[in-house]
Design a protein around this motif. Structure first.
Motif, short mmCIF file in Angstrom:
data_model
loop_
_atom_site.label_atom_id
_atom_site.label_comp_id
_atom_site.label_asym_id
_atom_site.label_seq_id
_atom_site.Cartn_x
_atom_site.Cartn_y
_atom_site.Cartn_z
N PHE A 23 0.82 -1.20 0.00
CA PHE A 23 0.00 0.00 0.00
C PHE A 23 0.85 1.24 0.00
CE2 PHE A 23 0.63 -0.53 4.58
CZ PHE A 23 0.91 0.76 4.96
N PHE A 24 0.26 2.30 -0.55
CA PHE A 24 0.80 3.64 -0.42
C PHE A 24 -0.09 4.43 0.54
CE2 PHE A 24 4.27 5.10 -2.89
CZ PHE A 24 4.40 4.26 -3.99
N ALA A 25 0.46 5.38 1.21
CA ALA A 25 -0.34 6.34 1.97
C ALA A 25 0.37 7.68 1.86
CB ALA A 25 -0.47 5.92 3.42
N THR A 26 -0.26 8.66 1.28
CA THR A 26 0.39 9.95 1.14
C THR A 26 -0.43 11.05 1.78
OG1 THR A 26 -0.63 10.54 -0.96
CG2 THR A 26 1.34 9.20 -1.08
N LEU A 27 0.24 12.08 2.20
CA LEU A 27 -0.41 13.21 2.87
C LEU A 27 0.13 14.49 2.25
CD1 LEU A 27 -2.38 13.78 5.21
CD2 LEU A 27 -0.38 14.00 6.68
N GLN A 45 6.64 0.85 16.72
CA GLN A 45 6.58 2.31 16.67
C GLN A 45 5.33 2.77 15.91
OE1 GLN A 45 9.81 4.22 14.53
NE2 GLN A 45 9.68 6.06 15.77
N TYR A 46 4.80 3.91 16.33
CA TYR A 46 3.76 4.58 15.56
C TYR A 46 4.21 6.00 15.29
CZ TYR A 46 2.40 6.47 20.13
OH TYR A 46 2.41 7.09 21.36
N LEU A 47 3.73 6.56 14.20
CA LEU A 47 4.16 7.88 13.76
C LEU A 47 2.95 8.63 13.24
CD1 LEU A 47 6.56 9.81 13.08
CD2 LEU A 47 6.69 8.66 10.86
N ARG A 48 2.64 9.79 13.87
CA ARG A 48 1.53 10.63 13.43
C ARG A 48 2.05 11.74 12.54
NH1 ARG A 48 -0.51 10.10 18.87
NH2 ARG A 48 -2.47 8.93 18.91
N LEU A 49 1.42 11.90 11.37
CA LEU A 49 1.83 12.91 10.41
C LEU A 49 0.66 13.84 10.15
CD1 LEU A 49 3.41 10.43 7.85
CD2 LEU A 49 4.55 11.52 9.78
N THR A 50 0.94 15.14 10.03
CA THR A 50 -0.11 16.10 9.75
C THR A 50 0.17 16.78 8.41
OG1 THR A 50 0.98 18.00 10.77
CG2 THR A 50 -0.29 16.56 12.22
N PRO A 51 -0.87 17.33 7.77
CA PRO A 51 -0.64 18.00 6.48
C PRO A 51 0.31 19.18 6.60
CG PRO A 51 -2.97 17.50 6.78
CD PRO A 51 -2.30 17.21 8.09
N GLY A 52 0.43 19.76 7.76
CA GLY A 52 1.34 20.88 7.93
C GLY A 52 2.80 20.48 8.04
N GLY A 53 3.07 19.19 8.04
CA GLY A 53 4.45 18.71 8.11
C GLY A 53 4.90 18.32 9.50
N LEU A 78 1.51 -9.77 12.75
CA LEU A 78 2.32 -9.09 11.75
C LEU A 78 1.47 -8.00 11.12
CD1 LEU A 78 3.54 -12.33 9.94
CD2 LEU A 78 4.62 -11.24 11.90
N PHE A 79 1.92 -6.75 11.17
CA PHE A 79 1.13 -5.72 10.50
C PHE A 79 1.95 -4.49 10.18
CE2 PHE A 79 0.28 -4.93 15.07
CZ PHE A 79 0.56 -3.58 15.19
N ALA A 80 1.53 -3.85 9.10
CA ALA A 80 1.97 -2.50 8.73
C ALA A 80 0.69 -1.78 8.33
CB ALA A 80 2.96 -2.55 7.57
N LEU A 81 0.42 -0.66 8.97
CA LEU A 81 -0.90 -0.04 8.86
C LEU A 81 -0.78 1.47 8.71
CD1 LEU A 81 -3.80 -1.28 9.05
CD2 LEU A 81 -3.85 -0.48 11.42
N ALA A 82 -1.62 2.04 7.84
CA ALA A 82 -1.77 3.49 7.72
C ALA A 82 -3.22 3.83 8.05
CB ALA A 82 -1.42 3.95 6.31
N ILE A 83 -3.42 4.71 9.04
CA ILE A 83 -4.77 5.03 9.55
C ILE A 83 -5.04 6.52 9.34
CG2 ILE A 83 -6.28 5.01 11.58
CD1 ILE A 83 -4.37 2.89 12.79
N TRP A 84 -6.20 6.83 8.76
CA TRP A 84 -6.61 8.22 8.55
C TRP A 84 -7.83 8.51 9.42
CZ3 TRP A 84 -5.28 12.80 7.18
CH2 TRP A 84 -6.21 13.75 6.72
N ASP A 85 -7.74 9.55 10.26
CA ASP A 85 -8.86 9.87 11.15
C ASP A 85 -9.57 11.16 10.76
OD1 ASP A 85 -7.18 11.92 11.89
OD2 ASP A 85 -6.93 11.27 13.97
N GLY A 86 -9.27 11.67 9.57
CA GLY A 86 -9.89 12.91 9.11
C GLY A 86 -9.03 14.13 9.29
N THR A 87 -8.03 14.05 10.15
CA THR A 87 -7.14 15.20 10.37
C THR A 87 -5.67 14.86 10.23
OG1 THR A 87 -7.09 14.80 12.76
CG2 THR A 87 -8.80 16.30 11.94
N CYS A 88 -5.31 13.61 10.52
CA CYS A 88 -3.90 13.23 10.41
C CYS A 88 -3.79 11.78 9.97
CB CYS A 88 -3.15 13.46 11.72
SG CYS A 88 -3.57 12.32 13.04
#
Length: 575
Positions: free
Chosen positions: A3-7, A185-193, A103-113
């Protein structure tokens, strides 16, 4: 599935794109969600719960435990693993991801990040990069490499790490500016960088329980081994086991034979009857456990032919000579109709396998307590190219590496972990978090996935890793007996010859191949115009090694194997 996940910024929107089963199906523009036939999952993702939508690759081994924790959830017991994991995250936050054994690799979108998450022990991979105000992530490095916004520049610091460890031990990759999420590890990313990260789960050393005797710990471990193996058995399909004849793979084969509905298929590798092998031991175990056993004989020419495919299947290169034989084995298992194959990986890093005793003895003898000194000794224990780097790199590379962080920093934080009181546990913690997550598990997952299989490691489940650090250190390494408690826990399952034999490892005839079927390939790859144009290595030294001079031949052979692997990887990824 990959999968791809881009912001993207400045617009506060994310695009989650599921792509095909192989990296070859990934078109370059899909990193930005611009491919017409790529399905965007923002509106109807494959995993949805409440206001969350996610894409990823999820296999859970403790479904019953997670469902019980979500007893008030509207989820049905038949929900997918991805939906169950997403619901667990929605209910418990990032700590919920730490509850998952799988085993998992996951990208989660909650509407803001956008949040990226990797399983606790590192069985699956997840890579990310920031280019300007755009974040891009993928579960396969090749997919990320083909993103039009990622420039594939070579990371020289990572080259230095690879030649020291034979894998990359942390977040860095060979692509500059591209990083790997660490296990748990988890990593939260926002559109503002902006970004923030944390760990959903980390191994923890537990103090000895004064109410438990040695026999109680042995029973505890046996129960955990049985539960971990049972959880990884496919309920309605045959299962395979890679059987080398050592204690670790043998106990997995024995437990699979005891608990699976059908006798497991076991596979052993031989490189020719004229070369050293462990077929007598693996055959003994197969007969003892009544498995359906096959001995696969691979000649050097077959290994040489498969090596480019094996290297291309890996996100980061692994200088393990078993990569190509493992690919050939996985192809055979897939042709036999298998979908799941177990292995014995994890016994050494979790329970005190080879190299720990010499490191402990050396540190004690010399009174070493300085973290940097302990890290240098640890790096040398790999016996790869650490001591050869000064003469292997060209002057231009040395100049470029002057500002690079010392190699010792890759392992020093693990070796000085304040939450691990025992030096043995610090060594094991280092092995689990570096070699385990960035070599052992990912090598198995990528090689098997390339053949349509799922490789599973019962001895490297989250439950077993947690149990290993709840055991008193003296039960793992007793005197000169390595993995003492592991052997005690399965002594009734296996012949005494297997329990009592010293660790030898699968003997891969690298030197024999470099004199034969790999000779011309190694020469053309390492001294050809493409390699010379990179200007990384001293060609005169490589020529000397190819001629069989310069250092002890066993170490010379593995050094050349690593250089061949690196060159093949760079060509596959067009770096």
């Amino acid at each position: 599935m990959r999968f791809f996940a881009t912001l993207n910024a400045p617009e506060p929107q994310a695009t989650l794109v599921q792509v095909g089963a192989t990296p070859a199906l990934v078109a370059p523009p899909c990193a930005l969600g611009l491919v017409a036939d790529a399905r965007p999952w923002l509106a109807a993702g494959p995993y949805r719960y409440a206001n969350l939508v996610a894409v990823g690759e999820v296999t859970l081994f403790n479904r019953a435990e997670l469902l019980a924790a979500l007893d008030a959830s509207p989820l049905l017991p038949t929900c997918s693993d991805g939906e169950l994991l997403l619901a667990t995250y929605a209910t418990f936050g990032p700590a919920g991801l730490g509850r998952a054994d799988g085993l998992f690799a996951l990208a989660i979108w909650d509407g803001t990040c956008l949040m990226l998450a990797r399983d606790p022990v590192g069985g699956r991979t997840l890579f990310y990069s920031q280019v300007g105000s755009v974040w891009v992530a993928a579960s396969h490095l090749m997919a990320l490499r083909r993103s039009p916004i990622v420039t594939p520049r070579l990371n020289l610091s990572a080259v230095q790490s690879f030649l020291t460890f034979a894998y990359l031990p942390g977040a860095e990759t060979l692509l500059e500016g591209v990083f790997e999420l660490l296990p748990g590890q988890y990593l939260r990313l926002t559109p503002g960088g902006q970004r923030n990260s944390g760990f959903a789960w980390l191994p923890q050393e537990l103090p000895p329980d004064p109410h438990m005797a040695e026999a109680d710990y042995v029973v505890l471990l046996r129960q955990q081994l049985e539960a971990a193996t049972q959880a990884m058995l496919p309920p309605n399909d045959d299962v395979g086991v890679l059987l080398s004849g050592g204690v670790d793979s043998s106990l997995v084969a024995a437990l699979a034979a005891r608990f699976h509905a059908h006798p497991p298929r076991t596979y052993s590798i031989s490189f020719g009857d004229e070369l050293p092998n462990e077929l007598a031991y693996s055959g003994l175990v197969a007969n003892h456990c009544a498995t359906r056993h096959r001995v696969l004989r691979f000649r050097g020419a077959q290994v040489a032919a498969a090596l480019p495919d094996a290297v291309a299947a890996l996100d980061c290169p692994v200088g393990d000579p078993l990569t190509a034989p493992n690919l050939l084995l996985a192809r055979t298992a897939a042709a036999d109709g298998l979908r799941v194959i177990l292995n014995g990986e994890g016994g050494d890093p979790c329970f005190g396998g080879p190299k720990n005793l010499p490191l402990l003895a050396y540190a004690l003898q010399h009174g070493l307590t300085d973290p940097a000194a302990l890290a240098r000794i640890y790096l040398r224990s790999y016996r790869k190219c650490y001591d050869e780097l000064p003469r292997l790199f060209t002057p231009a590379v040395h100049a470029a590496l002057r500002s690079a962080p010392p190699l010792e920093e890759r392992v020093q934080p693990y070796l000085s972990n304040p939450h691990m009181q025992s030096y043995l546990n610090r060594l094991l913690y280092t092995n689990v978090r570096t070699k385990g997550a960035h070599h052992i598990l990912t090598k198995v997952e990528r090689i098997t996935a390339a053949c349509g299989l799922e490789g599973r490691a019962p001895l490297f489940s989250r439950a077993i890793v947690a149990t290993s650090f709840a055991l008193p250190p003296q039960l793992k390494l007793r005197g000169t007996c390595e993995k003492w408690i592991l052997k005690q826990a399965v002594a009734d399952l296996l012949p005494a010859q297997i329990i009592e034999r010293p660790k030898s490892g699968m003997r891969v005839p690298v030197q024999h191949w470099l004199h034969g079927p790999l000779h011309d390939l190694a020469h053309d790859l390492l001294l050809g115009p493409r390699a010379r144009a990179r200007g990384l290595f001293n060609p005169a030294l490589i020529q000397t090694w190819l001629e069989g001079h310069g250092m002890l031949w066993p170490r010379q052979g593995i050094a050349l194997w690593m250089l061949v692997t690196l060159e093949l990887w760079l060509r596959a990824y067009r770096v």
